[in-house]
Design a protein around this motif. Structure first.
Motif, PDB file in Angstrom:
ATOM      1  N   HIS A 108       0.841  -1.203   0.000  1.00  0.00           N
ATOM      2  CA  HIS A 108       0.000   0.000   0.000  1.00  0.00           C
ATOM      3  C   HIS A 108       0.869   1.244   0.000  1.00  0.00           C
ATOM      4  CE1 HIS A 108       0.771  -0.162   4.365  1.00  0.00           C
ATOM      5  NE2 HIS A 108       0.388  -1.433   4.275  1.00  0.00           N
ATOM      6  N   ILE A 109       1.999   1.161  -0.714  1.00  0.00           N
ATOM      7  CA  ILE A 109       2.926   2.289  -0.765  1.00  0.00           C
ATOM      8  C   ILE A 109       2.342   3.442  -1.566  1.00  0.00           C
ATOM      9  CG2 ILE A 109       5.188   3.040  -1.606  1.00  0.00           C
ATOM     10  CD1 ILE A 109       6.214   0.229  -0.848  1.00  0.00           C
ATOM     11  N   ASN A 110       1.712   3.135  -2.700  1.00  0.00           N
ATOM     12  CA  ASN A 110       1.086   4.210  -3.459  1.00  0.00           C
ATOM     13  C   ASN A 110      -0.429   4.004  -3.476  1.00  0.00           C
ATOM     14  OD1 ASN A 110       0.251   2.625  -5.805  1.00  0.00           O
ATOM     15  ND2 ASN A 110       2.413   2.548  -6.368  1.00  0.00           N
ATOM     16  N   GLU A 111      -1.137   4.998  -3.958  1.00  0.00           N
ATOM     17  CA  GLU A 111      -2.600   4.984  -3.882  1.00  0.00           C
ATOM     18  C   GLU A 111      -3.228   3.826  -4.657  1.00  0.00           C
ATOM     19  OE1 GLU A 111      -6.350   7.924  -4.875  1.00  0.00           O
ATOM     20  OE2 GLU A 111      -4.399   8.828  -4.430  1.00  0.00           O
ATOM     21  N   THR A 112      -2.705   3.527  -5.837  1.00  0.00           N
ATOM     22  CA  THR A 112      -3.253   2.441  -6.648  1.00  0.00           C
ATOM     23  C   THR A 112      -3.090   1.104  -5.942  1.00  0.00           C
ATOM     24  OG1 THR A 112      -2.760   3.673  -8.666  1.00  0.00           O
ATOM     25  CG2 THR A 112      -3.130   1.300  -8.903  1.00  0.00           C
ATOM     26  N   GLU A 113      -1.897   0.841  -5.414  1.00  0.00           N
ATOM     27  CA  GLU A 113      -1.659  -0.402  -4.676  1.00  0.00           C
ATOM     28  C   GLU A 113      -2.533  -0.474  -3.438  1.00  0.00           C
ATOM     29  OE1 GLU A 113       2.537  -0.291  -3.811  1.00  0.00           O
ATOM     30  OE2 GLU A 113       3.062  -1.316  -5.666  1.00  0.00           O
ATOM     31  N   ALA A 114      -2.660   0.650  -2.728  1.00  0.00           N
ATOM     32  CA  ALA A 114      -3.474   0.686  -1.512  1.00  0.00           C
ATOM     33  C   ALA A 114      -4.932   0.356  -1.832  1.00  0.00           C
ATOM     34  CB  ALA A 114      -3.364   2.049  -0.840  1.00  0.00           C
ATOM     35  N   GLU A 115      -5.461   0.928  -2.895  1.00  0.00           N
ATOM     36  CA  GLU A 115      -6.849   0.669  -3.273  1.00  0.00           C
ATOM     37  C   GLU A 115      -7.061  -0.808  -3.607  1.00  0.00           C
ATOM     38  OE1 GLU A 115      -7.812   3.410  -6.412  1.00  0.00           O
ATOM     39  OE2 GLU A 115      -7.756   5.137  -5.052  1.00  0.00           O
ATOM     40  N   GLU A 116      -6.101  -1.410  -4.334  1.00  0.00           N
ATOM     41  CA  GLU A 116      -6.210  -2.825  -4.690  1.00  0.00           C
ATOM     42  C   GLU A 116      -6.163  -3.705  -3.440  1.00  0.00           C
ATOM     43  OE1 GLU A 116      -3.877  -6.263  -7.299  1.00  0.00           O
ATOM     44  OE2 GLU A 116      -2.990  -4.267  -7.133  1.00  0.00           O
ATOM     45  N   MET A 117      -5.217  -3.419  -2.543  1.00  0.00           N
ATOM     46  CA  MET A 117      -5.063  -4.228  -1.338  1.00  0.00           C
ATOM     47  C   MET A 117      -6.276  -4.076  -0.415  1.00  0.00           C
ATOM     48  SD  MET A 117      -1.773  -4.340   1.169  1.00  0.00           S
ATOM     49  CE  MET A 117      -1.651  -5.521   2.500  1.00  0.00           C
ATOM     50  N   GLU A 118      -6.744  -2.847  -0.235  1.00  0.00           N
ATOM     51  CA  GLU A 118      -7.894  -2.610   0.641  1.00  0.00           C
ATOM     52  C   GLU A 118      -9.160  -3.254   0.089  1.00  0.00           C
ATOM     53  OE1 GLU A 118      -8.039   1.627   1.315  1.00  0.00           O
ATOM     54  OE2 GLU A 118      -6.075   1.587   2.319  1.00  0.00           O
ATOM     55  N   ALA A 119      -9.346  -3.245  -1.228  1.00  0.00           N
ATOM     56  CA  ALA A 119     -10.514  -3.888  -1.832  1.00  0.00           C
ATOM     57  C   ALA A 119     -10.478  -5.395  -1.575  1.00  0.00           C
ATOM     58  CB  ALA A 119     -10.566  -3.605  -3.333  1.00  0.00           C
ATOM     59  N   LEU A 120      -9.302  -5.973  -1.684  1.00  0.00           N
ATOM     60  CA  LEU A 120      -9.151  -7.399  -1.424  1.00  0.00           C
ATOM     61  C   LEU A 120      -9.406  -7.713   0.048  1.00  0.00           C
ATOM     62  CD1 LEU A 120      -8.519 -10.016  -2.832  1.00  0.00           C
ATOM     63  CD2 LEU A 120      -6.088  -9.487  -2.633  1.00  0.00           C
ATOM     64  N   GLU A 121      -8.902  -6.872   0.948  1.00  0.00           N
ATOM     65  CA  GLU A 121      -9.159  -7.060   2.382  1.00  0.00           C
ATOM     66  C   GLU A 121     -10.658  -7.004   2.673  1.00  0.00           C
ATOM     67  OE1 GLU A 121      -4.974  -5.051   3.919  1.00  0.00           O
ATOM     68  OE2 GLU A 121      -6.841  -3.974   4.224  1.00  0.00           O
ATOM     69  N   ARG A 122     -11.345  -6.031   2.082  1.00  0.00           N
ATOM     70  CA  ARG A 122     -12.794  -5.905   2.285  1.00  0.00           C
ATOM     71  C   ARG A 122     -13.519  -7.171   1.821  1.00  0.00           C
ATOM     72  NH1 ARG A 122     -11.701  -0.555   0.130  1.00  0.00           N
ATOM     73  NH2 ARG A 122     -12.108   1.002   1.736  1.00  0.00           N
ATOM     74  N   GLN A 123     -13.122  -7.678   0.663  1.00  0.00           N
ATOM     75  CA  GLN A 123     -13.747  -8.874   0.093  1.00  0.00           C
ATOM     76  C   GLN A 123     -13.533 -10.091   0.998  1.00  0.00           C
ATOM     77  OE1 GLN A 123     -12.105  -9.902  -3.739  1.00  0.00           O
ATOM     78  NE2 GLN A 123     -12.979 -11.945  -3.682  1.00  0.00           N
ATOM     79  N   ILE A 124     -12.313 -10.285   1.460  1.00  0.00           N
ATOM     80  CA  ILE A 124     -12.002 -11.436   2.316  1.00  0.00           C
ATOM     81  C   ILE A 124     -12.753 -11.315   3.641  1.00  0.00           C
ATOM     82  CG2 ILE A 124     -10.169 -12.623   3.587  1.00  0.00           C
ATOM     83  CD1 ILE A 124      -8.259 -11.588   1.275  1.00  0.00           C
ATOM     84  N   LEU A 125     -12.736 -10.135   4.230  1.00  0.00           N
ATOM     85  CA  LEU A 125     -13.419  -9.918   5.510  1.00  0.00           C
ATOM     86  C   LEU A 125     -14.931 -10.090   5.364  1.00  0.00           C
ATOM     87  CD1 LEU A 125     -11.241  -6.967   6.769  1.00  0.00           C
ATOM     88  CD2 LEU A 125     -11.438  -9.216   7.877  1.00  0.00           C
ATOM     89  N   ALA A 126     -15.487  -9.627   4.259  1.00  0.00           N
ATOM     90  CA  ALA A 126     -16.924  -9.798   4.032  1.00  0.00           C
ATOM     91  C   ALA A 126     -17.280 -11.279   3.989  1.00  0.00           C
ATOM     92  CB  ALA A 126     -17.342  -9.104   2.740  1.00  0.00           C
ATOM     93  N   GLY A 127     -16.389 -12.098   3.421  1.00  0.00           N
ATOM     94  CA  GLY A 127     -16.607 -13.539   3.395  1.00  0.00           C
ATOM     95  C   GLY A 127     -16.614 -14.161   4.774  1.00  0.00           C
ATOM     96  N   LEU A 128     -16.051 -13.443   5.746  1.00  0.00           N
ATOM     97  CA  LEU A 128     -16.045 -13.887   7.147  1.00  0.00           C
ATOM     98  C   LEU A 128     -17.115 -13.157   7.968  1.00  0.00           C
ATOM     99  CD1 LEU A 128     -12.168 -13.843   7.654  1.00  0.00           C
ATOM    100  CD2 LEU A 128     -13.617 -15.887   7.528  1.00  0.00           C
ATOM    101  N   ASN A 129     -18.004 -12.422   7.279  1.00  0.00           N
ATOM    102  CA  ASN A 129     -19.060 -11.616   7.922  1.00  0.00           C
ATOM    103  C   ASN A 129     -18.486 -10.549   8.843  1.00  0.00           C
ATOM    104  OD1 ASN A 129     -21.307 -12.952   6.689  1.00  0.00           O
ATOM    105  ND2 ASN A 129     -20.924 -14.681   8.067  1.00  0.00           N
ATOM    106  N   ILE A 130     -17.396  -9.936   8.387  1.00  0.00           N
ATOM    107  CA  ILE A 130     -16.769  -8.844   9.134  1.00  0.00           C
ATOM    108  C   ILE A 130     -16.922  -7.572   8.306  1.00  0.00           C
ATOM    109  CG2 ILE A 130     -14.615  -7.930  10.071  1.00  0.00           C
ATOM    110  CD1 ILE A 130     -13.767 -10.874  10.573  1.00  0.00           C
ATOM    111  N   ALA A 131     -17.381  -6.513   8.955  1.00  0.00           N
ATOM    112  CA  ALA A 131     -17.647  -5.250   8.284  1.00  0.00           C
ATOM    113  C   ALA A 131     -16.384  -4.620   7.699  1.00  0.00           C
ATOM    114  CB  ALA A 131     -18.300  -4.280   9.262  1.00  0.00           C
ATOM    115  N   ASP A 132     -16.580  -3.736   6.761  1.00  0.00           N
ATOM    116  CA  ASP A 132     -15.512  -2.982   6.098  1.00  0.00           C
ATOM    117  C   ASP A 132     -14.666  -2.250   7.166  1.00  0.00           C
ATOM    118  OD1 ASP A 132     -13.918  -1.121   4.743  1.00  0.00           O
ATOM    119  OD2 ASP A 132     -15.533  -0.456   3.430  1.00  0.00           O
TER     120      ASP A 132
END
Length: 149
Positions: free
Chosen positions: A122-146
């Motif tokens: 998450h060094i630059n904005e593009t990488e951060a957005e990609e990583m955070e979107a993936l984190e949100r997706q994985i957490l949602a699969g565990l029923n954990i909020a954004d």
């Protein structure tokens, strides 16, 4: 095939996630991204976290999670992802400050660290957005909020 997760508690493990919970979050993070392999999660106090953060990142303060990817020597058939070092006190403080359930924040930190082991950053904005979107997706699969709300 699941990832073998070794867990080391440098501090009293009372009230901390169990090795089974940690392994569940590791496997959620790695699903469809990496099959099998091994990693170690070491749960530490602020002193050890600060020492490692200072030594390896030149930041003289404790931090929530540090990721140490393992670089397999060429020609050696090992599937070791690396190590995560998580500071229990920092995770607890952040969860309280951010009004999050402790378990949910722990899951986020494990998933965040695992993605770093896979090369996400998450060094630059593009990488951060990609990583955070993936984190949100994985957490949602565990029923954990954004976690970024």
């Amino acid at each position: 095939m699941s990832t073998h997760t070794e867990v080391q508690y440098q501090i009293d493990e009372t009230g901390l996630p169990t090795p089974e919970q940690l392994a569940q979050w590791v496997n959620a993070a790695l699903a469809e991204r990496h099959e099998g392999g091994e990693l170690c999660i070491r749960i530490v106090d602020k002193t050890e976290s600060q020492h490692l953060n200072s030594t390896y990142r030149h930041k003289d303060k404790p931090t929530n999670v540090l990721s140490f990817p393992f670089e397999v020597p060429e020609g050696i058939p090992l599937d070791i992802l690396g190590d995560l070092v998580i500071c229990a006190d920092v995770v607890a403080e952040e969860a309280a400050e951010q009004g999050k359930a402790s378990k949910d924040h722990w899951a986020h930190m494990v998933i965040h660290g695992c993605l770093h082991l896979l090369g996400f950053d998450h060094i630059n904005e593009t990488e951060a957005e990609e990583m955070e979107a993936l984190e949100r997706q994985i957490l949602a699969g565990l029923n954990i909020a954004d976690p970024y709300r």
